[in-house]
Design an enzyme around this catalytic site. Structure first.
Site, mmCIF file in Angstrom:
data_model
loop_
_atom_site.group_PDB
_atom_site.id
_atom_site.type_symbol
_atom_site.label_atom_id
_atom_site.label_comp_id
_atom_site.label_asym_id
_atom_site.label_seq_id
_atom_site.Cartn_x
_atom_site.Cartn_y
_atom_site.Cartn_z
ATOM 1 N N GLY A 208 0.842 -1.210 0.000
ATOM 2 C CA GLY A 208 0.000 0.000 0.000
ATOM 3 C C GLY A 208 0.859 1.235 0.000
ATOM 4 O O GLY A 208 2.050 1.179 -0.292
ATOM 5 N N ASN A 209 0.262 2.368 0.303
ATOM 6 C CA ASN A 209 1.033 3.613 0.410
ATOM 7 C C ASN A 209 0.383 4.523 1.457
ATOM 8 O O ASN A 209 -0.641 4.177 2.033
ATOM 9 C CB ASN A 209 1.151 4.303 -0.950
ATOM 10 C CG ASN A 209 -0.207 4.626 -1.536
ATOM 11 O OD1 ASN A 209 -0.947 5.430 -0.993
ATOM 12 N ND2 ASN A 209 -0.554 3.970 -2.648
#
Ligand code: CTP
Length: 399
Positions: A208-209
Site C-alpha cells: 500500500g502507500n
C-alpha cells in the site's frame, strides 16, 4: 452574494467578541439580515444594546424574554437562517455543540439549524491545542460544519500562538464565497478516485502507500456542496464522506478501482483522479498466510504492472468530458507533470511536490500548481485541502 441572506450571528464569551461588532457591521453593509444570538457569557464582553442597534433586531439570549414571558423559538430562527456563523466560538461552546449540551439559546439554535454552520474558534493557544478541542472540532467538521481556522498571532494572554479568531473581513469573504459557489455545479456528475489501493500479498498482508484520502474526499465534499452529484471511488481510508450527494464505492485494489471507474465514467461529466494507485501488484496472491519458514531465506515477490486508470479513462473520454489528474513528484516536477498530462490525455493536472512543507500525503493542507492542457499554469500558496479543492473545481469550470 450576501444581499438579502438571513444570517444568525452567534456570539460567545471570549475577548474576540469585540470583533463580532465589526463582523455584524460588515454583514449588514453587505445587505444581509442578521439575527444575533448571544450566550450569557458573551454579554459580559459586549452589550446587546450595541448589537441590536447595529442589526436592527432585538438580540436573543434567553429562552424567554424576562418581562413579557415571550418564548424565543430556537426552531423558528434555525429554519429562518440561510447560514449560521458562530464567531467567536469558545472552547466551551464548541464542546457543547459537539456534545449536544443545549443549555443556552445559542447551542439550542445550533442544534435546530438546518442551514450551513460556520464556526470561527477563538481561544488561548493551549486551549486550542488541547485534545478535547481538537476532538470536538473534528466531530463538528465531520458533520459538515465549516470551521474557519483561527490564525496564529498575539493572543489576549499576550502569548503568541494559534487561537486568534479570523478577521471579520475574512469571515465575510468565506461566507460570500460559499453563497457564490453554492450551485455552480448543479446538474454535474463527477467521478472522483481517492485514497490508496491495497494490493494483496496473502490474506493478512498487502502492498500500500501513505495516502489518507483527505484530498479526494475534500474535492468530493466541495463538489457536492456546490450541487454536484458525486461518485467517490475510494481505496481503504479512515475517513467517510458526509454530504448526502456523495455515493461512496469502496474498493481495495487497483483492479477493483478500475472496474468501478469504468462502470461510472460514461455517465460522468468530469473525472478527478486523486487516488494514489499502486503501480504494481503481486503476480499471485496466496490464498493462505505465507509462513516464515525455518531457514530465514530471502523471499521473492514478483510484481506485475497495474492498469493506469487515468490513462484508460483518458482513452475513452468523449467530447465534453473532462479529466483532472494529480502528479505527486519529488524531482523534475513540471516536466513530469506535463508528461503525465499528455500521456494520460488529461485536461488538467494538479502538481504537488513532496519538497514543499505541508503538501502531499496525510496533511490537512496542500500546496499545488495547476497546469491545464492549454499550457496555462497557476501556482497557489499553501492552503487547506478544502480551498485547494475549490481551486481545482474552479479550474474545471473554466475549462
Ligand atoms: N493514476 C491512475 N492509475 C494508476 C496510476 C496513476 O489512475 N495506475 C493516476 C493518479 O490518480 C494521478 C495520475 O494518474 O491522477 C498520476 O499518478 P502518479 O502516481 O503521479 O503517476 P504514475 O503514472 O504512476 O507515474 P510515476 O509513479 O512514475 O510517477
Amino acid at each position: 452574494m450576501l444581499k438579502g441572506k438571513h444570517i444568525i450571528l452567534g456570539i460567545t464569551g471570549g475577548i474576540a467578541a469585540y470583533k463580532s461588532v465589526s463582523l455584524l457591521r460588515l454583514l449588514v453593509k453587505a445587505g444581509a439580515e442578521v439575527q444575533v444570538v448571544i450566550t450569557p457569557a458573551g454579554k459580559e464582553f459586549i452589550t446587546p444594546v450595541t448589537l441590536s442597534a447595529l442589526s436592527g433586531k432585538p438580540v436573543i439570549s434567553e429562552f424567554f424574554t424576562a418581562n413579557t414571558g415571550q418564548w424565543n423559538s430556537h426552531v423558528d430562527i434555525g429554519l429562518w437562517a440561510d447560514a449560521m456563523v458562530i464567531a467567536p466560538a469558545t472552547a466551551s461552546t464548541i464542546g457543547k455543540m459537539a456534545n449536544g449540551v443545549a443549555d443556552n439559546m445559542l447551542v439550542t439554535t445550533y442544534l435546530s439549524a438546518k442551514a450551513p454552520v460556520f464556526i470561527a474558534p477563538a481561544m488561548d493557544l493551549d486551549m486550542m491545542a488541547h485534545p478535547s478541542t481538537t476532538r470536538n472540532l473534528a466531530t463538528l467538521r465531520s458533520w459538515g460544519n465549516h470551521i474557519i481556522e483561527p490564525a496564529t498571532g498575539e493572543l489576549a494572554s499576550h502569548l503568541m500562538g494559534r487561537g486568534r479568531m479570523e478577521e471579520p473581513e475574512r469571515i465575510v469573504e468565506v461566507l460570500d464565497r460559499f453563497f457564490d459557489t453554492k450551485d455552480t455545479l448543479k446538474g454535474k456528475k463527477i467521478l472522483i478516485t481517492a485514497g490508496p489501493t491495497h494490493e494483496k500479498i496473502d490474506p493478512v498482508r498487502f502492498i500500500g502507500n501513505y495516502s489518507s484520502g483527505k484530498m479526494g474526499y475534500a474535492i468530493a465534499e466541495e463538489a457536492a456542496a456546490r450541487g454536484a452529484e458525486v461518485t467517490l471511488v475510494s481505496g481503504p481510508v479512515e475517513i467517510a464522506p458526509r454530504h448526502e450527494s456523495i455515493t461512496l464505492v469502496k474498493v481495495e485494489s487497483a483492479l477493483e478501482m478500475l472496474a468501478a471507474c469504468e462502470e461510472h465514467f460514461d455517465s460522468s461529466d468530469w473525472a478527478v483522479m486523486c487516488a494514489a494507485v499502486a503501480d504494481y501488484r503481486p503476480e499471485h496472491s496466496a490464498s493462505s498466510k505465507i509462513k516464515r519458514g525455518d531457514k530465514g531465506d530471502p523471499m521473492e515477490l514478483r510484481l506485475v504492472a497495474n492498469p493506469d486508470i487515468a490513462a484508460t479513462l483518458g482513452k475513452r473520454k468523449r467530447s465534453g468530458q473532462l479529466i483532472a489528474g494529480f502528479a505527486l513528484e519529488t524531482d523534475n516536477e513540471t516536466d513530469n507533470a506535463i508528461g503525465k498530462l499528455n500521456r494520460k490525455n488529461l485536461d488538467m493536472i494538479v502538481l504537488n511536490s513532496l519538497r514543499d512543507k505541508g503538501a502531499g500525503f496525510r496533511t490537512d493542507t496542500n500546496k499545488v500548481s495547476i497546469i491545464t492542457r492549454g499550457g496555462e499554469r497557476t501556482d497557489y500558496p499553501l492552503k487547506s485541502k478544502t480551498e485547494v479543492a475549490s481551486d481545482i473545481l474552479d479550474t474545471l469550470l473554466k475549462l
